[in-house]
Motif scaffolding. Structure first.
Motif, PDB file in Angstrom:
ATOM      1  N   ILE A  92       0.815  -1.209   0.000  1.00 39.55           N
ATOM      2  CA  ILE A  92       0.000   0.000   0.000  1.00 39.55           C
ATOM      3  C   ILE A  92       0.851   1.263   0.000  1.00 39.55           C
ATOM      4  O   ILE A  92       0.538   2.241  -0.685  1.00 39.55           O
ATOM      5  CB  ILE A  92      -0.984   0.000   1.196  1.00 39.55           C
ATOM      6  CG1 ILE A  92      -1.861   1.244   1.207  1.00 39.55           C
ATOM      7  CG2 ILE A  92      -0.247  -0.143   2.525  1.00 39.55           C
ATOM      8  CD1 ILE A  92      -2.772   1.372   0.017  1.00 39.55           C
ATOM      9  N   VAL A  93       1.951   1.267   0.767  1.00 39.50           N
ATOM     10  CA  VAL A  93       2.797   2.453   0.839  1.00 39.50           C
ATOM     11  C   VAL A  93       3.559   2.640  -0.467  1.00 39.50           C
ATOM     12  O   VAL A  93       3.569   3.738  -1.056  1.00 39.50           O
ATOM     13  CB  VAL A  93       3.770   2.356   2.026  1.00 39.50           C
ATOM     14  CG1 VAL A  93       4.731   3.544   2.031  1.00 39.50           C
ATOM     15  CG2 VAL A  93       2.994   2.302   3.336  1.00 39.50           C
ATOM     16  N   ALA A  94       4.189   1.596  -0.949  1.00 39.46           N
ATOM     17  CA  ALA A  94       4.946   1.687  -2.201  1.00 39.46           C
ATOM     18  C   ALA A  94       4.030   2.065  -3.362  1.00 39.46           C
ATOM     19  O   ALA A  94       4.391   2.876  -4.219  1.00 39.46           O
ATOM     20  CB  ALA A  94       5.647   0.361  -2.479  1.00 39.46           C
ATOM     21  N   PHE A  95       2.843   1.481  -3.380  1.00 39.09           N
ATOM     22  CA  PHE A  95       1.885   1.776  -4.455  1.00 39.09           C
ATOM     23  C   PHE A  95       1.476   3.249  -4.441  1.00 39.09           C
ATOM     24  O   PHE A  95       1.560   3.938  -5.455  1.00 39.09           O
ATOM     25  CB  PHE A  95       0.656   0.885  -4.301  1.00 39.09           C
ATOM     26  CG  PHE A  95      -0.445   1.200  -5.270  1.00 39.09           C
ATOM     27  CD1 PHE A  95      -0.369   0.774  -6.596  1.00 39.09           C
ATOM     28  CD2 PHE A  95      -1.547   1.941  -4.881  1.00 39.09           C
ATOM     29  CE1 PHE A  95      -1.378   1.073  -7.500  1.00 39.09           C
ATOM     30  CE2 PHE A  95      -2.566   2.246  -5.770  1.00 39.09           C
ATOM     31  CZ  PHE A  95      -2.477   1.810  -7.076  1.00 39.09           C
ATOM     32  N   GLN A  96       1.050   3.736  -3.278  1.00 37.64           N
ATOM     33  CA  GLN A  96       0.602   5.124  -3.226  1.00 37.64           C
ATOM     34  C   GLN A  96       1.751   6.105  -3.425  1.00 37.64           C
ATOM     35  O   GLN A  96       1.545   7.215  -3.918  1.00 37.64           O
ATOM     36  CB  GLN A  96      -0.109   5.396  -1.902  1.00 37.64           C
ATOM     37  CG  GLN A  96      -1.473   4.745  -1.808  1.00 37.64           C
ATOM     38  CD  GLN A  96      -2.405   5.487  -0.861  1.00 37.64           C
ATOM     39  OE1 GLN A  96      -2.012   6.411  -0.161  1.00 37.64           O
ATOM     40  NE2 GLN A  96      -3.657   5.077  -0.857  1.00 37.64           N
ATOM     41  N   ALA A  97       2.954   5.687  -3.068  1.00 37.35           N
ATOM     42  CA  ALA A  97       4.110   6.561  -3.278  1.00 37.35           C
ATOM     43  C   ALA A  97       4.526   6.637  -4.739  1.00 37.35           C
ATOM     44  O   ALA A  97       5.369   7.460  -5.107  1.00 37.35           O
ATOM     45  CB  ALA A  97       5.281   6.068  -2.437  1.00 37.35           C
ATOM     46  N   GLY A  98       3.943   5.782  -5.568  1.00 40.43           N
ATOM     47  CA  GLY A  98       4.239   5.813  -7.005  1.00 40.43           C
ATOM     48  C   GLY A  98       5.348   4.896  -7.447  1.00 40.43           C
ATOM     49  O   GLY A  98       5.812   4.993  -8.592  1.00 40.43           O
ATOM     50  N   ALA A  99       5.797   3.990  -6.586  1.00 38.87           N
ATOM     51  CA  ALA A  99       6.902   3.101  -6.941  1.00 38.87           C
ATOM     52  C   ALA A  99       6.491   2.131  -8.047  1.00 38.87           C
ATOM     53  O   ALA A  99       5.346   1.678  -8.115  1.00 38.87           O
ATOM     54  CB  ALA A  99       7.350   2.315  -5.710  1.00 38.87           C
ATOM     55  N   ALA A 100       7.429   1.815  -8.914  1.00 40.87           N
ATOM     56  CA  ALA A 100       7.179   0.881 -10.021  1.00 40.87           C
ATOM     57  C   ALA A 100       6.886  -0.506  -9.475  1.00 40.87           C
ATOM     58  O   ALA A 100       7.533  -0.969  -8.531  1.00 40.87           O
ATOM     59  CB  ALA A 100       8.389   0.831 -10.942  1.00 40.87           C
ATOM     60  N   PHE A 101       5.883  -1.166 -10.058  1.00 36.81           N
ATOM     61  CA  PHE A 101       5.537  -2.506  -9.609  1.00 36.81           C
ATOM     62  C   PHE A 101       5.083  -3.357 -10.778  1.00 36.81           C
ATOM     63  O   PHE A 101       4.844  -2.871 -11.886  1.00 36.81           O
ATOM     64  CB  PHE A 101       4.457  -2.457  -8.517  1.00 36.81           C
ATOM     65  CG  PHE A 101       3.072  -2.114  -9.006  1.00 36.81           C
ATOM     66  CD1 PHE A 101       2.161  -3.101  -9.353  1.00 36.81           C
ATOM     67  CD2 PHE A 101       2.679  -0.784  -9.108  1.00 36.81           C
ATOM     68  CE1 PHE A 101       0.891  -2.781  -9.805  1.00 36.81           C
ATOM     69  CE2 PHE A 101       1.407  -0.450  -9.559  1.00 36.81           C
ATOM     70  CZ  PHE A 101       0.509  -1.453  -9.905  1.00 36.81           C
ATOM     71  N   ARG A 102       4.924  -4.644 -10.517  1.00 39.33           N
ATOM     72  CA  ARG A 102       4.470  -5.612 -11.505  1.00 39.33           C
ATOM     73  C   ARG A 102       3.443  -6.542 -10.875  1.00 39.33           C
ATOM     74  O   ARG A 102       3.466  -6.770  -9.665  1.00 39.33           O
ATOM     75  CB  ARG A 102       5.643  -6.466 -12.019  1.00 39.33           C
ATOM     76  CG  ARG A 102       6.712  -5.677 -12.759  1.00 39.33           C
ATOM     77  CD  ARG A 102       7.943  -6.521 -13.035  1.00 39.33           C
ATOM     78  NE  ARG A 102       8.910  -5.741 -13.804  1.00 39.33           N
ATOM     79  CZ  ARG A 102       9.500  -6.162 -14.920  1.00 39.33           C
ATOM     80  NH1 ARG A 102       9.248  -7.379 -15.390  1.00 39.33           N
ATOM     81  NH2 ARG A 102      10.355  -5.402 -15.555  1.00 39.33           N
ATOM     82  N   MET A 103       2.561  -7.068 -11.713  1.00 39.67           N
ATOM     83  CA  MET A 103       1.679  -8.169 -11.320  1.00 39.67           C
ATOM     84  C   MET A 103       1.666  -9.168 -12.459  1.00 39.67           C
ATOM     85  O   MET A 103       1.632  -8.785 -13.622  1.00 39.67           O
ATOM     86  CB  MET A 103       0.263  -7.672 -11.033  1.00 39.67           C
ATOM     87  CG  MET A 103       0.102  -6.917  -9.730  1.00 39.67           C
ATOM     88  SD  MET A 103      -1.616  -6.445  -9.373  1.00 39.67           S
ATOM     89  CE  MET A 103      -2.312  -8.046  -8.913  1.00 39.67           C
ATOM     90  N   GLY A 104       1.706 -10.443 -12.118  1.00 38.03           N
ATOM     91  CA  GLY A 104       1.689 -11.467 -13.146  1.00 38.03           C
ATOM     92  C   GLY A 104       3.081 -11.922 -13.514  1.00 38.03           C
ATOM     93  O   GLY A 104       4.073 -11.555 -12.888  1.00 38.03           O
ATOM     94  N   ALA A 105       3.154 -12.723 -14.549  1.00 42.70           N
ATOM     95  CA  ALA A 105       4.401 -13.400 -14.906  1.00 42.70           C
ATOM     96  C   ALA A 105       5.089 -12.733 -16.080  1.00 42.70           C
ATOM     97  O   ALA A 105       4.453 -12.357 -17.065  1.00 42.70           O
ATOM     98  CB  ALA A 105       4.117 -14.861 -15.238  1.00 42.70           C
TER      99      ALA A 105
END
Length: 759
Positions: free
Chosen positions: A167-180
């Motif tokens: 939740i913190v990384a997401f709202q802070a705008g950090a790059a992320f991935r979901m899936g393969a």
């Protein structure tokens, strides 16, 4: 009495402002270990947890056992249980709660956290907003506690997100991935060829108990009616319960962050349908007296977002056990991926492939590449979907979590940012801190420059010269390959003697094996093989190998299967010595041999695994010349578990009053003494359900005294069960001698100690 008149404006919640040097969001095992480690280094920590208890998937709300590199003792990772704070927690749980009651485990975690005066703990508190002082720096978070109707503004210097969904990384705008990821992106041959959709789902478990009388069950309307929709329904039995039902999984084709409630309802449908089948199908007459004692109210999550760090771990790092200059922790669970349809899928519930040994985890994978003051821990750490299949398990995330905590404390003290920790002088300092606190980073020894033991003359009342294990145990049939794992010295030709009992005239093949990757325990190199001729009956046979080892390391004296032959075992147990079997452990996809498809980048090899106590006896044998592997120099060699050698001092079995004496030429000012005991790092210590035969590991010394040069007792412990005993003296003592006296009544286990560190 409080009376408030009508207000035409909306009211605001009570607001509390908290300032912390480190803010940890997420109270699972990663967050708990991160918070504790940072607090013990003297910095202020706020730990924010959105549930009423700590532990995440290990808590009484979900009830999954904690596991990591040991993998239920079903792989080739010897002495691989994670060290440091997670070890302290698991050892304490074993001492108080060897039966695996998750309610007791809740209290142990709460006690560990609340005992730390530098931690402010906020339970039932959910983060809902992140503020930044600039594009790359988090300044504060906002959270709300539903139980006290209070809003918290938590201002911090550094932040650690171990919240699971990030939740913190997401709202802070950090790059992320979901899936393969695709095969092309990182060259991972085990990666699926579709870039999105192959997520691991959630699980919900249940427990039952015998009520002593017939109990009827009427299923709720929403329960699954047609059990055949679950392809594995024939695996269900009246004894099915707890996290052995990990395969009751769903959600891999959904958004496992935003559709988690929908997934939960589907899992409830499955769980209550399964119980209806057990109670009312007529297939389980022994279930008549069973009642449904507990069903999880929240699902155990496996996968959602993964955030991008300064380095992203991938399949090759795991399988090849690649080394990193910034290694801070390790993993060893299998690459464990699940079918997207979970319980409704006709494919096996998981596909597990093991590496040949434990692998390092770099600090860079725990630091956000976008947000300068953010650590990313737990299952959101920086890893591809394939690598995530092994890094996601709780003991591994806890081990990395404590690395974050110690790293954050170093940042605060040195006034640097997380990314600065990877500089040579900083990472060396962090690795030393971790090692001194039991982390045991593979291949990284404790630096002895500040250890006063390194300057002392060490003497001992006795030292075990290992020459034999008494033939006083049961006979074991060679119905599977059987091996004795022992550390040998390079260049020495040894003679061995074992006792056999044979039903007929036959031969047993014996091999001298080592691991190609020195320091690991997959016996994939056969140095020499020979046949031992046996007559009918009991006989002792002496043999030797012409081949000697090129380096000091563990070797396997390996006897191949012959069901007409039995071999004698010993009741003696000694630190750093194990028997192994070419056995199976279906719980972790071990059928004695790993044979993956040739095109997925996974190794083919045999599994040689120990048995759990009270089984798992060593083979009875003698060796000549005797092994000098328990010397006093091990007490300050920097390693606190078996690795290449035993790394332990051990006294003779007939030494009734073992002791170690440290003497210096000049008087030393001593502030702290740290002792590292053997709590059997090969035992996985599953935190729930499994149950264990002992509350204290058999090698661990319970009672000892530390005396100064006048014989005055400066510390005594009579009920030790922990791996590390840290003696922080109330005031500095000045002495030129210390004596450590040990007391033991274990006839078949010598007193042993890995390391002494004195400052």
């Amino acid at each position: 009495m409080i009376i408030k008149d009508f207000d035409i404006n909306t009211r605001s919640n009570k607001t509390v402002v908290i300032n912390s040097e480190l803010v940890v969001v997420g109270g699972g095992m990663a967050g708990v270990c991160s918070a504790i480690s940072a607090a013990r280094e003297g910095i202020s920590v706020t730990l924010v947890q959105d549930r009423p208890v700590l532990g995440g998937n290990a808590s009484s709300e979900v009830r999954l056992w904690i596991l990591g590199a040991t993998s239920h003792m079903g792989n080739n990772n010897r002495w691989a249980r994670e060290g440091g704070i997670i070890d302290e927690i698991l050892v304490e749980n074993m001492y108080r709660n060897k039966e695996g009651n998750t309610l007791i485990f809740d209290t142990i975690l709460l006690e560990k956290v609340t005992n730390e005066k530098n931690i402010t703990l906020l339970l039932n508190t959910s983060v809902y907003e992140v503020s930044k002082s600039n594009s790359t720096t988090i300044s504060e978070i906002a959270a709300f506690c539903s139980q006290n109707s209070t809003t918290y503004r938590i201002i911090g210097h550094l932040f650690c997100d171990t919240s699971g969904d990030g939740i913190v990384a997401f709202q802070a705008g950090a790059a992320f991935r979901m899936g393969a990821e695709t095969v092309k992106e990182f060259g991972e041959k085990f990666a699926p060829d579709v870039a999105f959709g192959e997520l691991l789902g959630h699980s919900i478990y249940f427990y039952s108990k015998d009520a002593g009388r017939p109990i009827k069950y009427v299923a709720p309307e929403f329960a699954l009616k047609d059990i055949t929709k679950i392809p594995r329904y024939k695996d269900i039995s009246s004894t099915s319960q707890g996290c052995r039902l990990w395969w009751l999984e769903y959600g891999g084709r959904k958004d496992t962050t935003h559709e988690s409630e929908d997934i939960k309802w589907e899992l409830w449908k499955v769980v209550y349908g399964v119980w209806d089948y057990i109670k009312n199908s007529g297939n389980f007459p022994d279930a008549e007296n069973l009642t449904l004692e507990w069903v999880g109210t929240i699902p155990g999550k496996r996968e959602s977002r993964r955030f991008e760090g300064l380095y992203m771990m991938k399949q090759q790092d795991v399988i090849e056990q690649r080394l990193f200059d910034d290694a801070v922790s390790f993993g060893g669970w299998a690459v464990d991926l699940h079918p997207a349809d979970g319980v409704y899928d006709s494919k096996p519930g998981c596909t597990q492939y093991h590496s040949k040994g434990i692998y390092q985890i770099p600090l860079r994978s725990l630091i956000s590449k976008n947000i300068s003051n953010l650590f990313i821990g737990g299952r959101i750490m920086s890893a591809t979907h394939v690598a995530f299949g092994t890094t996601r398990v709780m003991a591994t995330t806890a081990h990395s979590g404590q690395s974050i905590g110690y790293g954050a404390a170093q940042c605060i003290k040195n006034k640097i940012l997380p990314s600065d920790l990877i500089e040579k002088n900083q990472i060396t300092q962090l690795q030393q801190t971790l090692s001194l606190n039991g982390q045991s980073i593979p291949g990284v020894a404790i630096n002895q420059d500040t250890n006063l033991v390194n300057k002392a003359m060490i003497s001992t009342s006795s030292t075990l010269k290992f020459s034999h294990l008494k033939p006083d145990g049961a006979w074991v049939v060679l119905d599977k390959g059987t091996a004795q794992l022992i550390p040998l010295i390079a260049g020495i030709k040894y003679s061995y003697s074992f006792q056999f009992s044979s039903k007929k005239v036959t031969a047993v093949q014996v091999q001298l094996r080592i691991c190609k990757n020195t320091g690991h325990y997959t016996p994939d190199v056969i140095l020499e093989s020979k046949e031992i001729q046996l007559a009918v009956g009991v006989q002792e046979v002496e043999f030797s190998f012409n081949t000697t080892l090129e380096t000091n390391q563990y070797a396997f004296i390996t006897f191949l299967k012959n069901e007409d032959v039995s071999i004698r075992t010993s009741e003696q147990r000694i630190t750093g010595i194990l028997s192994l079997f070419n056995g199976k452990n279906k719980a972790v996809n071990n059928n004695g041999m790993q044979t993956p498809p040739s095109n997925i980048g996974i190794d083919t090899f045999e599994f040689w695994i120990p048995q759990r106590r009270p089984q798992g006896h060593n083979l009875a044998f003698s060796i000549s010349p005797a092994l000098d592997i328990y010397g006093k120099d091990n007490l300050c060699n920097g390693f606190v578990r078996p690795y290449l050698g035993t790394n332990a001092w051990a006294a003779n079995l007939n030494d009734e009053k073992p002791k170690i004496t440290l003497k210096w030429e000049t008087v030393q000012s001593i502030k702290s003494i740290k002792l590292f005991f053997d709590t059997d790092f090969d035992h996985p210590m599953e935190s729930s359900l499994y149950g264990h035969p002992e509350s204290v590991m058999p090698f661990c010394v319970r009672h000892f005294k530390i005396k100064d040069q006048l014989g005055k007792v400066i510390f005594e412990e009579v009920e030790n069960h922990q791996t590390i005993v840290s003696v922080l003296l109330s005031k500095t003592i000045n002495t030129n001698m210390l004596t450590i006296e040990f007391y033991s009544n274990k006839k078949n286990i010598p007193v042993s100690l890995f390391e002494i560190f004195i400052t």
